[in-house]
Design a protein around this motif. Structure first.
Motif, PDB file in Angstrom:
ATOM      1  N   ILE A  94      51.628  69.718  45.902  1.00  0.00           N
ATOM      2  CA  ILE A  94      51.704  70.083  44.479  1.00  0.00           C
ATOM      3  C   ILE A  94      52.419  68.996  43.693  1.00  0.00           C
ATOM      4  CG2 ILE A  94      52.693  71.755  42.863  1.00  0.00           C
ATOM      5  CD1 ILE A  94      52.240  73.907  44.984  1.00  0.00           C
ATOM      6  N   SER A  95      53.487  68.462  44.257  1.00  0.00           N
ATOM      7  CA  SER A  95      54.223  67.380  43.579  1.00  0.00           C
ATOM      8  C   SER A  95      53.317  66.173  43.358  1.00  0.00           C
ATOM      9  CB  SER A  95      55.438  66.984  44.407  1.00  0.00           C
ATOM     10  OG  SER A  95      56.286  68.085  44.623  1.00  0.00           O
ATOM     11  N   LEU A 101      48.495  61.898  41.600  1.00  0.00           N
ATOM     12  CA  LEU A 101      48.006  61.322  42.860  1.00  0.00           C
ATOM     13  C   LEU A 101      47.049  62.328  43.512  1.00  0.00           C
ATOM     14  CD1 LEU A 101      51.414  59.888  44.145  1.00  0.00           C
ATOM     15  CD2 LEU A 101      49.610  58.699  42.884  1.00  0.00           C
ATOM     16  N   SER A 102      45.875  62.461  42.881  1.00  0.00           N
ATOM     17  CA  SER A 102      44.937  63.525  43.247  1.00  0.00           C
ATOM     18  C   SER A 102      44.386  63.347  44.656  1.00  0.00           C
ATOM     19  CB  SER A 102      43.785  63.573  42.247  1.00  0.00           C
ATOM     20  OG  SER A 102      44.274  63.756  40.945  1.00  0.00           O
ATOM     21  N   ARG A 103      44.032  62.097  45.024  1.00  0.00           N
ATOM     22  CA  ARG A 103      43.437  61.876  46.344  1.00  0.00           C
ATOM     23  C   ARG A 103      44.426  62.237  47.454  1.00  0.00           C
ATOM     24  NH1 ARG A 103      40.932  56.081  47.429  1.00  0.00           N
ATOM     25  NH2 ARG A 103      39.584  56.860  45.780  1.00  0.00           N
ATOM     26  N   GLU A 104      45.679  61.795  47.294  1.00  0.00           N
ATOM     27  CA  GLU A 104      46.687  62.102  48.302  1.00  0.00           C
ATOM     28  C   GLU A 104      46.943  63.613  48.359  1.00  0.00           C
ATOM     29  OE1 GLU A 104      46.870  59.792  46.078  1.00  0.00           O
ATOM     30  OE2 GLU A 104      46.994  57.912  47.189  1.00  0.00           O
ATOM     31  N   ALA A 105      46.990  64.234  47.183  1.00  0.00           N
ATOM     32  CA  ALA A 105      47.203  65.679  47.140  1.00  0.00           C
ATOM     33  C   ALA A 105      46.059  66.423  47.817  1.00  0.00           C
ATOM     34  CB  ALA A 105      47.349  66.147  45.692  1.00  0.00           C
ATOM     35  N   LEU A 106      44.827  65.950  47.583  1.00  0.00           N
ATOM     36  CA  LEU A 106      43.666  66.609  48.192  1.00  0.00           C
ATOM     37  C   LEU A 106      43.720  66.518  49.714  1.00  0.00           C
ATOM     38  CD1 LEU A 106      40.953  68.020  47.847  1.00  0.00           C
ATOM     39  CD2 LEU A 106      39.865  65.763  47.681  1.00  0.00           C
ATOM     40  N   ILE A 108      46.400  66.295  51.569  1.00  0.00           N
ATOM     41  CA  ILE A 108      47.447  67.196  52.073  1.00  0.00           C
ATOM     42  C   ILE A 108      46.991  68.647  51.979  1.00  0.00           C
ATOM     43  CG2 ILE A 108      49.763  68.107  51.580  1.00  0.00           C
ATOM     44  CD1 ILE A 108      50.632  65.279  50.914  1.00  0.00           C
ATOM     45  N   PHE A 109      46.394  69.025  50.839  1.00  0.00           N
ATOM     46  CA  PHE A 109      45.940  70.409  50.671  1.00  0.00           C
ATOM     47  C   PHE A 109      44.907  70.779  51.728  1.00  0.00           C
ATOM     48  CE2 PHE A 109      46.997  70.579  45.866  1.00  0.00           C
ATOM     49  CZ  PHE A 109      48.282  71.008  46.169  1.00  0.00           C
ATOM     50  N   SER A 110      44.013  69.860  52.061  1.00  0.00           N
ATOM     51  CA  SER A 110      42.983  70.146  53.056  1.00  0.00           C
ATOM     52  C   SER A 110      43.602  70.428  54.420  1.00  0.00           C
ATOM     53  CB  SER A 110      42.004  68.970  53.157  1.00  0.00           C
ATOM     54  OG  SER A 110      41.352  68.758  51.917  1.00  0.00           O
ATOM     55  N   GLN A 111      44.603  69.633  54.792  1.00  0.00           N
ATOM     56  CA  GLN A 111      45.272  69.850  56.086  1.00  0.00           C
ATOM     57  C   GLN A 111      46.076  71.146  56.076  1.00  0.00           C
ATOM     58  OE1 GLN A 111      44.964  68.084  59.008  1.00  0.00           O
ATOM     59  NE2 GLN A 111      46.101  69.867  59.764  1.00  0.00           N
ATOM     60  N   LEU A 128      46.111  78.374  48.759  1.00  0.00           N
ATOM     61  CA  LEU A 128      45.648  76.992  48.920  1.00  0.00           C
ATOM     62  C   LEU A 128      44.302  76.779  48.238  1.00  0.00           C
ATOM     63  CD1 LEU A 128      46.521  74.321  50.207  1.00  0.00           C
ATOM     64  CD2 LEU A 128      48.056  76.242  50.598  1.00  0.00           C
ATOM     65  N   TYR A 129      43.417  77.764  48.315  1.00  0.00           N
ATOM     66  CA  TYR A 129      42.143  77.642  47.598  1.00  0.00           C
ATOM     67  C   TYR A 129      42.376  77.558  46.088  1.00  0.00           C
ATOM     68  CZ  TYR A 129      38.911  78.099  51.510  1.00  0.00           C
ATOM     69  OH  TYR A 129      38.174  77.865  52.646  1.00  0.00           O
ATOM     70  N   MET A 130      43.369  78.288  45.591  1.00  0.00           N
ATOM     71  CA  MET A 130      43.691  78.189  44.162  1.00  0.00           C
ATOM     72  C   MET A 130      44.272  76.811  43.840  1.00  0.00           C
ATOM     73  SD  MET A 130      45.046  81.931  42.932  1.00  0.00           S
ATOM     74  CE  MET A 130      46.323  82.150  44.157  1.00  0.00           C
ATOM     75  N   ASN A 131      45.094  76.269  44.728  1.00  0.00           N
ATOM     76  CA  ASN A 131      45.606  74.903  44.534  1.00  0.00           C
ATOM     77  C   ASN A 131      44.468  73.900  44.464  1.00  0.00           C
ATOM     78  OD1 ASN A 131      48.132  75.988  44.661  1.00  0.00           O
ATOM     79  ND2 ASN A 131      48.747  74.979  46.556  1.00  0.00           N
ATOM     80  N   LEU A 132      43.518  74.034  45.386  1.00  0.00           N
ATOM     81  CA  LEU A 132      42.377  73.113  45.398  1.00  0.00           C
ATOM     82  C   LEU A 132      41.546  73.263  44.129  1.00  0.00           C
ATOM     83  CD1 LEU A 132      41.358  73.524  49.138  1.00  0.00           C
ATOM     84  CD2 LEU A 132      42.169  71.412  48.068  1.00  0.00           C
TER      85      LEU A 132
END
Length: 636
Positions: A94-95, A101-106, A108-111, A128-132
């Motif tokens: 989230i940070s 930093l969308s790519r890095e966040a994506l 992390i969220f996927s893992q 997590l689906y809401m985060n994505l």
């Protein structure tokens, strides 16, 4: 038509707010959690608390949120707390998203999503689906965001507690701006039903804001204004800062055609941002204020806001560089830790292989030692075996001698009565002058002799069966008086002939758990001996009483009694054959053997007056150990 939100980043923060907000002040909860940290002793609780602080801090300061997430991740890894580590990665993701930093966040969220699914954590999987979905809205992929929200709704329906679904419905309405009005009312209505049931004030206020923004976007300003005004008022009264910030921004956008009024709302928003430390919202707010200043034509205000915005952007740029540096450092530490873990795992594997090899060598040495020991003891075993064979030969010789003795016993105990009986029969055949009473007397004598012989024969068969084969004790509950009545009834004819009276003094209600047939054999034998050695017209008395844990049965006669020598050898079989009590046969020795097998004892003694007493005692309930079981086998 003015846009309700000037930046995607503000929209992202709003959606993250709906994923994690609660119905109390964010600032107060952060302060409360921070004060409680020094007193936390449990490592798992510590990780959960700093993860919670990191989750609450993301709107105020994404840098601090990242630091809390990294600390939680480090502690969770050290104590092997998987859920805490995954929660920390979520905070870090989230940070990163709030910092752009969308790519890095994506990644992390996927893992994190995969980890939650593996743990079977459905509530966090939905979040997590809401985060994505929020992340996809940030990068402008609305269709993908809608798909993620739909997946969150599908999974959330299976969660027993449906409070998470209230956030899912609200987020779906925010992500899908093309929803028809009736669909918006449907989903927000379902969200409100849950919010009212669980008394979630922040959810109800936020849903009202969403509906007001929906009407504002669609140009239905008359419907939008009451909702936006009332939701802002309720947020202020409830001291819900983030909802208040969102409401002020929405009112500013609603009044964009009146830049002076819009500026007042934005200035009020900026005051809260600066006083409560919502650093991530400062630049977007200044951008909106600058836009309204230009619309007002206030050059001085525009210049002032431009300077503040440049300063905010510089600060933001410096913060972003520091943030990226911290994250890169953290990422490098994580990679180093992974390399270290891989190295430790490889070392552990080597140690394990060496341990296994050592164990195998030890086993081989042990086997060799045992083989050596076995070879050394083989000669001793053979010598012992030869000794056993010699002993077996001696035992066989003794058994053969026993069989010879048995034949002698049978010859001694059966030959005399049979010869006597045969003599009397021949006498009857030759002497036809005998009176009927004399003949009757002979017949009774012959009958008595034959009966006695048959009894001894039966006893001998029982003993032979025990000696040569297998004998079973069949335990059952028997009533002693009834048992003796049954034994006495078998001698009624002989008792009447000799005029002997048998008195059964055994009281009713005395029970024993024993083998009925073995007891009856002993009872019949004792009664037969008493009858045989009692003069005519005398009395035989049968008594029984309970003595502790055993039952004592006695048969008293008025016969000639026993000598000391007879008593000493009464229950044994002479090596030359025969019983020590003339006429008693071998039945008494069998009786003793039966009573001993039943766990009892048997003895004989002379009465103070004429006669003798034969007694035996058996346990009243011997079945208490494995040594005495129903149908247990006794092998001679």
């Amino acid at each position: 038509m003015p846009k309700p939100f000037p930046t995607r980043r503000f929209l992202l923060s709003v959606i993250f707010f709906f994923c994690f907000s609660h119905s109390y002040s964010q600032t107060k909860e952060i302060q409360k959690l921070q004060k409680s940290l020094p007193s936390v002793k449990d490592s798992i609780s510590y990780v959960n608390k700093i993860n919670r602080i990191g989750m609450l801090m993301y709107m105020k300061n994404a840098d601090s949120s990242l630091i809390y997430g990294m600390n939680a991740r480090t502690v969770a890894a050290r104590i092997n707390y998987k859920k805490g580590a995954v929660d920390a990665e979520n905070v870090i993701g989230i940070s990163l998203a709030l910092k752009g930093l969308s790519r890095e966040a994506l990644n992390i969220f996927s893992q994190v999503l995969a980890d939650y699914q593996e743990m079977g954590d459905k509530p966090n999987t939905v979040q997590l689906y809401m985060n994505l979905a929020s992340l996809q809205m940030q990068v402008g992929n609305q269709l993908r965001a809608i798909e993620y929200n739909k997946e969150a709704m599908r999974i959330g329906k299976d969660i027993p507690t449906d409070s998470i679904m209230s956030r899912v419905y609200a987020n779906y309405c925010m992500a899908n701006t093309q929803l028809p009005e009736d669909s918006v009312h449907y989903y927000l209505g379902r969200s409100n039903q849950i919010g009212e049931r669980i008394n979630d004030k922040s959810l109800l206020i936020g849903n009202k804001q969403i509906l007001g923004i929906f009407y504002m976007v669609r140009g239905l300003r008359d419907k939008a204004l009451p909702l936006l005004e009332s939701s802002l008022k309720e947020a202020k009264e409830a001291k819900l800062e983030r909802l208040e910030l969102q409401g002020l921004n929405a009112m500013a956008e609603y009044n964009a055609t009146n830049p002076e009024l819009a500026m007042k709302y934005m200035e009020e928003q900026m005051a809260i941002i600066e006083s409560s430390g919502y650093d991530e919202l400062k630049a977007p707010a200044l951008f909106s204020m600058l836009r309204f200043a230009k619309m007002m034509g206030n050059i001085d205000k525009e210049r002032e806001l431009s300077e503040k915005m440049i300063d905010a952007q510089l600060r933001r740029q410096a913060s972003l560089q520091k943030f990226i540096g911290d994250y890169v450092h953290y990422y490098q530490l994580q990679e180093n830790n992974k390399d270290l873990e891989r190295s430790q795992k490889a070392s552990q594997q080597k140690i394990m292989m060496l341990t296994i090899f050592s164990i195998i060598c030890g086993i081989l040495l042990l086997l060799l030692f045992r083989a050596y020991k076995k070879i050394r003891t083989d000669s001793k075993k053979k010598a012992a075996l030869y000794d056993i064979i010699d002993k077996k030969n001696v035992s066989l010789s003794e058994a053969d001698a026993m069989k010879s003795n048995l034949v002698s016993i049978l010859a001694h105990d059966f030959r005399s009565p049979l010869i006597s009986t045969l003599y009397m029969i021949r006498l009857l055949e030759r002497n036809t002058e005998l009176t009927e009473s004399e003949k009757e007397s002979f017949y009774l004598t012959i009958s008595s002799d034959i009966s006695g012989t048959l009894e001894n024969f039966d006893a001998t068969l029982q003993w032979i069966k025990r000696q040569l084969g297998e004998f079973k004790i069949n335990f059952e509950t028997v009533e002693i008086r009834s048992l003796l009545d049954e034994a006495i009834s078998g001698y009624n004819a002989q008792l009447n002939e000799k005029g002997i009276n048998v008195i059964n003094n055994v009281p009713e209600g005395i029970y024993a758990t024993s083998d009925k047939e073995m007891l009856q054999f002993v009872n019949r034998n004792l009664l037969s001996n008493a009858l045989k050695f009692s003069p005519k017209g005398k009395t035989i008395a049968v008594d029984a009483f309970k003595n502790g844990s055993e039952i004592v049965i006695s048969v008293k006669d008025e016969g000639p009694g026993l000598s000391d020598g007879q008593i000493e050898k009464l229950f044994s079989i002479s090596s030359k054959g025969g019983s020590m009590h003339e006429g008693a046969g071998i039945a008494l020795s069998f009786s003793k053997d039966f009573i001993v097998k039943l766990g009892g004892r048997i003895w004989a003694e002379n009465r103070n007056i004429a006669g003798s007493i034969f007694s035996y005692a058996v346990p009243s309930n011997p079945i208490s150990n494995k040594a005495m079981e129903t149908h247990s086998k006794i092998v001679a």
